[in-house]
Structures are given as C-alpha cells and as structure tokens.
Design an enzyme around this catalytic site. Structure first.
Site, PDB file in Angstrom:
ATOM      1  N   TYR A   2      38.923 -11.530 -14.927  1.00  0.00           N
ATOM      2  CA  TYR A   2      37.960 -12.112 -13.993  1.00  0.00           C
ATOM      3  C   TYR A   2      37.306 -13.347 -14.628  1.00  0.00           C
ATOM      4  O   TYR A   2      37.222 -14.412 -14.023  1.00  0.00           O
ATOM      5  CB  TYR A   2      36.897 -11.063 -13.629  1.00  0.00           C
ATOM      6  CG  TYR A   2      35.796 -11.622 -12.770  1.00  0.00           C
ATOM      7  CD1 TYR A   2      35.937 -11.690 -11.391  1.00  0.00           C
ATOM      8  CD2 TYR A   2      34.618 -12.097 -13.345  1.00  0.00           C
ATOM      9  CE1 TYR A   2      34.939 -12.224 -10.600  1.00  0.00           C
ATOM     10  CE2 TYR A   2      33.617 -12.633 -12.567  1.00  0.00           C
ATOM     11  CZ  TYR A   2      33.774 -12.694 -11.190  1.00  0.00           C
ATOM     12  OH  TYR A   2      32.778 -13.227 -10.412  1.00  0.00           O
ATOM     13  N   GLU A  57      -3.343   8.895   9.779  1.00  0.00           N
ATOM     14  CA  GLU A  57      -1.896   8.987  10.058  1.00  0.00           C
ATOM     15  C   GLU A  57      -1.119   9.173   8.763  1.00  0.00           C
ATOM     16  O   GLU A  57      -1.641   8.878   7.676  1.00  0.00           O
ATOM     17  CB  GLU A  57      -1.416   7.738  10.808  1.00  0.00           C
ATOM     18  CG  GLU A  57      -1.634   6.479  10.013  1.00  0.00           C
ATOM     19  CD  GLU A  57      -1.482   5.197  10.824  1.00  0.00           C
ATOM     20  OE1 GLU A  57      -1.696   5.229  12.043  1.00  0.00           O
ATOM     21  OE2 GLU A  57      -1.163   4.180  10.210  1.00  0.00           O
ATOM     22  N   LYS A  69       1.074   8.737   5.505  1.00  0.00           N
ATOM     23  CA  LYS A  69       1.478   7.609   4.656  1.00  0.00           C
ATOM     24  C   LYS A  69       2.967   7.787   4.417  1.00  0.00           C
ATOM     25  O   LYS A  69       3.396   8.719   3.739  1.00  0.00           O
ATOM     26  CB  LYS A  69       0.715   7.614   3.338  1.00  0.00           C
ATOM     27  CG  LYS A  69       1.106   6.450   2.454  1.00  0.00           C
ATOM     28  CD  LYS A  69       0.057   6.197   1.398  1.00  0.00           C
ATOM     29  CE  LYS A  69       0.290   4.896   0.671  1.00  0.00           C
ATOM     30  NZ  LYS A  69       1.419   4.913  -0.226  1.00  0.00           N
ATOM     31  N   ARG A  87       6.709  -7.311   1.701  1.00  0.00           N
ATOM     32  CA  ARG A  87       5.347  -7.515   1.224  1.00  0.00           C
ATOM     33  C   ARG A  87       5.311  -8.518   0.067  1.00  0.00           C
ATOM     34  O   ARG A  87       4.405  -9.320  -0.037  1.00  0.00           O
ATOM     35  CB  ARG A  87       4.803  -6.162   0.756  1.00  0.00           C
ATOM     36  CG  ARG A  87       3.447  -6.224   0.159  1.00  0.00           C
ATOM     37  CD  ARG A  87       2.988  -4.829  -0.211  1.00  0.00           C
ATOM     38  NE  ARG A  87       1.635  -4.857  -0.676  1.00  0.00           N
ATOM     39  CZ  ARG A  87       1.291  -5.130  -1.918  1.00  0.00           C
ATOM     40  NH1 ARG A  87       2.192  -5.377  -2.819  1.00  0.00           N
ATOM     41  NH2 ARG A  87       0.019  -5.160  -2.262  1.00  0.00           N
ATOM     42  N   GLU A 103       6.145   0.244   8.362  1.00  0.00           N
ATOM     43  CA  GLU A 103       6.942   0.782   7.267  1.00  0.00           C
ATOM     44  C   GLU A 103       8.399   0.892   7.694  1.00  0.00           C
ATOM     45  O   GLU A 103       8.692   1.415   8.772  1.00  0.00           O
ATOM     46  CB  GLU A 103       6.382   2.177   6.944  1.00  0.00           C
ATOM     47  CG  GLU A 103       6.501   2.585   5.527  1.00  0.00           C
ATOM     48  CD  GLU A 103       5.616   1.803   4.554  1.00  0.00           C
ATOM     49  OE1 GLU A 103       4.813   0.950   4.982  1.00  0.00           O
ATOM     50  OE2 GLU A 103       5.773   2.039   3.350  1.00  0.00           O
ATOM     51  N   LYS A 121      -8.310   5.195   7.943  1.00  0.00           N
ATOM     52  CA  LYS A 121      -8.825   3.832   8.071  1.00  0.00           C
ATOM     53  C   LYS A 121      -9.895   3.726   9.145  1.00  0.00           C
ATOM     54  O   LYS A 121      -9.829   4.412  10.167  1.00  0.00           O
ATOM     55  CB  LYS A 121      -7.716   2.817   8.335  1.00  0.00           C
ATOM     56  CG  LYS A 121      -6.412   3.364   8.839  1.00  0.00           C
ATOM     57  CD  LYS A 121      -5.294   2.324   8.802  1.00  0.00           C
ATOM     58  CE  LYS A 121      -4.030   2.941   9.352  1.00  0.00           C
ATOM     59  NZ  LYS A 121      -2.850   2.143   9.260  1.00  0.00           N
ATOM     60  N   CYS A 153       4.809  -5.127 -34.683  1.00  0.00           N
ATOM     61  CA  CYS A 153       5.463  -3.838 -34.452  1.00  0.00           C
ATOM     62  C   CYS A 153       6.557  -4.033 -33.398  1.00  0.00           C
ATOM     63  O   CYS A 153       6.305  -4.593 -32.321  1.00  0.00           O
ATOM     64  CB  CYS A 153       4.424  -2.827 -33.963  1.00  0.00           C
ATOM     65  SG  CYS A 153       5.167  -1.298 -33.399  1.00  0.00           S
TER      66      CYS A 153
END
Ligand code: IVH
Length: 672
Positions: free
Chosen positions: A41, A120, A122, A143, A179, A292, A433
């Site tokens: 490739y 409601e 989540k 978002r 969502e 809310k 470190c």
C-alpha cells in the site's frame, strides 16, 4: 492546454493510482479487511506522491492526498452556535436537589416565581443542534466545545424524526436541540455485524461513531433516532418550555414522551425513583433525570456558572455496581504528580463493559475501607468516569493488608510527599518525572485541550519512548521524525499525513483552551475561562501574574488557584515552554466587550448586602454590560457598589474617594 504524450501518460498513471488507493482505503477503513500488505500500500502511495511532486501541475482533483482514508481531508466544517450549548451539573441525591432549589432561591433573592420544573430522562446520547431558517432545516451540528460544533447535516437527513420542513407558524430562525441516540436493541444488532476490532463498547459510542462518519452512506445504514430537549436562539420568544414543547409537537419534532411537570421536591424525587425502576425496560440508555425551570425569563435571570446553567441539573441514577476480587495494587502517577493506588481486578462484566482496573482513590481511603490484596470488593461505574472500588465485601483469609504508600515515586524514584491538608501523595519531581511529562502531553492533546485527532495516549507514549517528543512543544516539531515514524508498525505515509494535518489544524486555539491545556493544578475549564476573559491575551496574562495582587483580585479565583498559577510560572522551564508554544500556535485574543455604556470596561467592587437582588445576580448583570468584577478595592477601582451593613471596604472606598453607588443607583444605571 494541450498536453504532450508524456504528460498524458502521467495523468493516466495518476488516475490508476488514485483509483487503486481509494479501493484499498475502502478495504482498510470501511471493511476492516485490507487485501494488500501495508508495504504494498505504501509503495502505491509513494509512487503517487513522487509523480505529484514531479508534476505538481498535473495533480488530480481526486488525488489521494486530498482524502483521509476514503474521505475528504477537510472533514466536517465548523459551525458556530448562535447560543452556546451548555452542559449540566450533576446531583446524586435528594439533598443535592434541595441545595439546587435553595441556590436558585438565594440567587433570586427569594423572588416569588412559578415553581414549575420540567422533568425528563437524561438520554445517554449525543447532543445535536438543528437550525431552521424560514421553516427549512438549514444545518445540523454537534455540540463541539459548546460554542462551535461540526456540520453533520448530510449525516442526519435520513433520521426519521428530524423533519426537513416545519409546518405551520414557525419562527423565522430557531435552533432546536436534542439528543441523537441508538436504541439498545439497534446497538446490539449493529455490533453483531461488526468485526471484533470495530465493535462499540456502548450505545452512546456507537451513536457517536455513526453520526461522525465522514461517509454519510454509512450513517444512513445506522438507525439513529432523535428526541428534542431544548432551544438555542429563537426569533420567537417563548414564555415556558411547555409552550415550546407544544410547538415542537406541531412540527413533529417530538420531545420525550416521559416528560412531566412538577412543583415540589417530593414529586421530583418520586419520579426519579419511578424512572430508575423503569430504566432497563426503556429502549435507550438513560443515566438520570433532567430537572429544569419551566419559565424562560427566570432561566435568563439565573444564567450560567461556567458551562452549566443555574436553572437545570441532572439527578443521576445510581451507578451500576458489582463485586470482584483484587488481584494486586499498582501505583499510577498523574500529570500533577498525584500517586493513585489502582486495583487490578479479576475481570468482571459491569453493565456490558469489561472491567479490569478500578481506582482506590488514595491511601486514607484504603485504610478507612480496610481493603487489601485478595479481598472481595464492590466496584461501581458511572458514565465515562473511571470505575471505583466502593467498599469491602469480604476479607480474604490470606488478605495482604499492607498496601503501604510508597516513599518514592514508582516511576522516577524521586521522594513522594503528602502536603498538609491533602489526602493525595505526590511525586515531587515536577519537571522531569516521565509519568508527569506523559500525563501533561496526554492532557495537552486531549479533546478539551488542543484536540489533536489521531494523537492519543498510545501514540504519545510511543513517541516519548522513542524520544521523538519530551514535552508539548516537541509535538509541533514531530515532522523532523517523518522518516522514522512512517516505518513504525501501524504507521505509513497516510497515517503520518493525517497526524500532521491534525497538528496543523490544532494550532488555532482560543486563549481559554490554551490556558487549560497547560494543565496547571486547580486551573480547570471554568478558571481558564475566567482568566481568558480577564486578561484577554496571553502576554497580558503572563505579565499580570507577578504584579501585586492582580491575580488574587480576579472575581471567581480562589487562593488555591492563585498560588498554583504563581508557582507554575515561577519555573523557568514552564515560562520557556509557554513562550515557545505562544510563538508556534495562533492564540485567538478574547474579543473585548463591545457593549458601550456606563459599565463598559469599568472595574467594580461589590460590598455589603443587596436587598432586591442577590450579589451574584448583580455581578452577572454588570458583567453582561461589560464590567470587570474585582474582589478588592484599590485606587484603580471605578465603582464601588455598597449594600447594607457594609464594613471595611466601604470605609476604604470613602477614604480613597472612589465613586460609590448604592443599590438603587446601581439598578438605575444597569437598566439604562
Ligand atoms: S437539557 C443546559 N435535557 O446532557 C443544557 N439535556 O450534560 C440543556 N441531555 O449536552 C440540556 N438528555 O445533550 C437536556 N432531557 C435532556 C437531556 C439532555 C440528555 C444531554 C445534553 C447535554 C448533556 C448535558
């Protein structure tokens, strides 16, 4: 232009190579079944690149170099949200919700409002912003960092419950949030079809992987769903969420059918219990109850703390728990030197995820819980956080109880110490470190910092071990090692070019992200944002650090953060690093407030008790009008707002003959 015979030959060869490389990309990236070796490739890619180098005027539009895998290199384009997309603070019990409500009442100075809460589920998915202009779906975007997301419009067009057109009285411009998720059933079906390497670990990751496919064709085959739960900018002003949800239903953009409206703490807690019991029978993963305030005017008054609104909260469901044995305990060293004891466990399945390790937090916790190697313990996992050992279930007869704190860092062997009032043991070698350096690099490239795609923990460790990088500045000079990198197992021209592109892209950074990326202790996202807004440019920030009291005078910065910032910049090594970084990357200056008016760019100090609104709300109002809020009085203070029972600050203000406003005068000016 007429091309000579040789050029025609080159074009035809480039076309063949482009086709071949594309074909093999599909086998590799989409089907996960390469049909030629990596070396063959890479030979094709090299041949193509040589021709492109020799004949740059003949580079094809479909050149493999303008694609990543089988997709265009530019990935998703960016879109700014008109209103930021916020996150939610978490609550874990009734007490937390009681506090949430009292915080609201305190902020509103006990103002009487309709105590209506929308409750409601989540949903554990991905948030999506849909922008409709004149009733037509214009964009869909993720978002992102809350301000700017990625344009995934092409990928959501097939999602059934996202209408392309809003029918009946729509606003001219509206951002609708919700969502995107994959049902539990569809997640299992999908995983059944994927190779072991491709399988997703939970429905949320599967939804994310499906939505963010550059090839929209793949997304189309994944049965993503959408549930609306919020509003961004809207040209129509709604009074309540209920009113907005009624419009959503008219447009076929459905809010959750488990949405309820309550007024009392008792009702909220009861509903949380009901949903938690229903949890396993609901088609999607949910991890809590969102609560809310229904009234938008009250929401606006309450505003936000960092990225979380004051008017909403998520009451989480209890974490999933199980039991297993501790096989051994290791010590992990983090980027700030914290040494965390980690239990290596007998592998156990917890809510569909295989768990091998869990944090024991610190040595005080181990002692308190009386935990030793060989014991049977309870572990829990909530969301994306690291699994935790929560308690001892049964002591093993052979239990080895001496999990002793190490005297030295297990990685670099420098002394480990526990500072006064701290539970955590730390490695004292802050500059050299290995574990701290690696931790800093991982923090720097992570999503919330420079967000360098294709550069994760594995690559950071590989490059550090090969001495290609030793600190974050070296990331930007990694091209020195091109020859070595493309020869490494798992690397080739293609993946190397992708990495370089991601690094280049990451160079445009906001001041807030830049400060956060430095990984200074106690300087998280919220403090970074406060610092960026206060100091506007990196130069100004650094030059302010040692000026007497400038830092401690910033509203919202506590003494721990102030001391930590001072100590970070007192190291020459850190100062050098920041100055080199600032020369390489392009730090966006924070746009100074464009508000013109009485309080614009004025330094204000509040003292005493206000009567008609809380101090927090007064500060918030002043900030919106462009004011800078400081905690201490000096001769540079522009205004001192004095409430009731003010003490020494009020007398100091009078002594310095500063401009003084009482509450009434302040309110008149602020509302002007
Ligand atoms: S309201 C203030 N309601 O949770 C933000 N969010 O941690 C307004 N989420 O990014 C969000 N289900 O994507 C709201 N019913 C629901 C939700 C919900 C899931 C997500 C949302 C947000 C994240 C916040």
């Amino acid at each position: 232009m007429v091309k000579n015979l040789n050029e025609k030959k080159v074009i035809s060869e480039l076309k063949i190579l482009a086709k071949l490389i594309k074909k093999h990309n599909i086998h590799y990236h989409q089907n996960d079944k390469p049909i030629i070796s990596d070396k063959d490739y890479d030979d094709l890619v090299r041949k193509n690149n040589k021709l492109e180098n020799d004949y740059p005027h003949l580079i094809l539009k479909e050149s493999p170099n303008s694609f990543v895998g089988s997709q265009p290199l530019n990935k998703f384009s960016k879109i700014s949200h008109k209103e930021p997309m916020l996150s939610l603070a978490n609550a874990f019990n009734q007490e937390d919700i009681k506090d949430f409500i009292s915080r609201i009442n305190k902020y509103l100075n006990n103002f009487k409002y309709d105590k209506e809460f929308i409750c409601e589920p989540k949903i554990d998915g991905l948030s999506l912003n849909l922008t409709y202009i004149d009733g037509k779906l214009k964009y869909a975007c993720t978002r992102g960092d809350g301000k700017i997301g990625e344009d995934v419009t092409q990928n959501i067009l097939h999602i059934e419950n996202i209408p392309k057109i809003l029918i009946s009285h729509f606003p001219k411009y509206i951002e609708i949030r919700g969502e995107v998720y994959l049902s539990k059933k569809d997640f299992l079906n999908l995983n059944n079809k994927l190779s072991t390497k491709e399988k997703f670990s939970n429905p949320r990751n599967a939804a994310a992987g499906s939505l963010r496919q550059l090839n929209a064709e793949i997304t189309k085959r994944r049965p993503l769903k959408f549930i609306a739960h919020g509003i961004g900018y809207s040209s129509k002003k709604y009074l309540t969420i209920s009113e907005f949800y009624n419009d959503l239903k008219l447009w076929n953009l459905l809010p959750n059918n488990l949405t309820k409206k309550f007024s009392t703490l008792d009702e909220i807690i009861k509903y949380h219990e009901i949903l938690e019991r229903k949890r396993s029978s609901i088609e999607y993963d949910m991890d809590g109850l969102v609560i809310k305030i229904n009234n938008f005017e009250i929401q606006n008054r309450l505003g936000t703390v960092g990225k979380n609104p004051r008017w909403a909260i998520a009451l989480k469901f209890s974490a999933e728990k199980t039991q297993t044995l501790i096989k051994s305990v290791d010590f992990q060293v983090g980027r700030t030197g914290a040494i965390t004891p980690v239990a290596r466990l007998e592998e156990v399945n917890l809510g569909g995820v295989l768990i091998n390790n869990a944090t024991l937090h610190n040595f005080d916790e181990i002692n308190k819980k009386n935990i030793g190697v060989g014991d049977l313990v309870q572990i829990q996992r909530a969301g994306d956080v690291i699994p935790q050992v929560t308690k001892l279930i049964e002591k093993s007869k052979k239990s080895i109880n001496q999990i002793q704190p190490p005297k030295n860092c297990p990685v670099c062997n420098s002394p480990a110490i526990k500072e006064k009032d701290e539970a955590v043991l730390r490695c004292t070698n802050n500059t050299n470190c290995y574990a701290q350096k690696l931790g800093q690099i991982i923090h720097f490239i992570s999503k919330k910092s420079f967000n360098i795609d294709g550069f994760g923990e594995k690559q950071a460790k590989q490059f550090m071990d090969l001495k290609f990088i030793d600190n974050v500045v070296d990331i930007f000079q990694i091209n020195q090692f091109r020859k070595e990198i493309i020869k490494l197992e798992g690397w080739g021209d293609l993946s190397y070019n992708n990495l370089i592109n991601s690094i280049e892209k990451s160079k445009d950074v906001t001041l807030e992200k830049f400060i956060f990326s430095l990984g200074i202790r106690y300087v998280g996202e919220t403090i970074s944002s406060i610092l960026a807004n206060e100091f506007i440019s990196i130069k100004n920030f650094i030059s302010s650090i040692n000026k007497a009291d400038l830092l401690s005078n910033v509203d919202g910065l506590g003494p721990k953060a102030v001391n930590s910032i001072k100590s970070y910049f007192s190291s020459k090594q850190n100062l050098d690093l920041v100055s080199k970084l600032s020369a390489i990357v392009k730090i966006e200056k924070v746009k100074s407030s464009s508000t013109k008016g009485f309080f614009s760019n004025k330094k204000i100090v509040f003292t005493g008790t206000l009567v008609s609104l809380s101090r927090d709300e007064a500060k918030h109002k002043a900030k919106i009008k462009g004011a800078k809020i400081l905690s201490n009085i000096s001769k540079n203070t522009d205004y001192v707002v004095i409430g009731e029972n003010a003490g020494s600050k009020a007398s100091a203000a009078k002594k310095l003959r500063l401009n003084i406003l009482n509450e009434k005068e302040f309110l008149i000016k602020i509302n002007e």
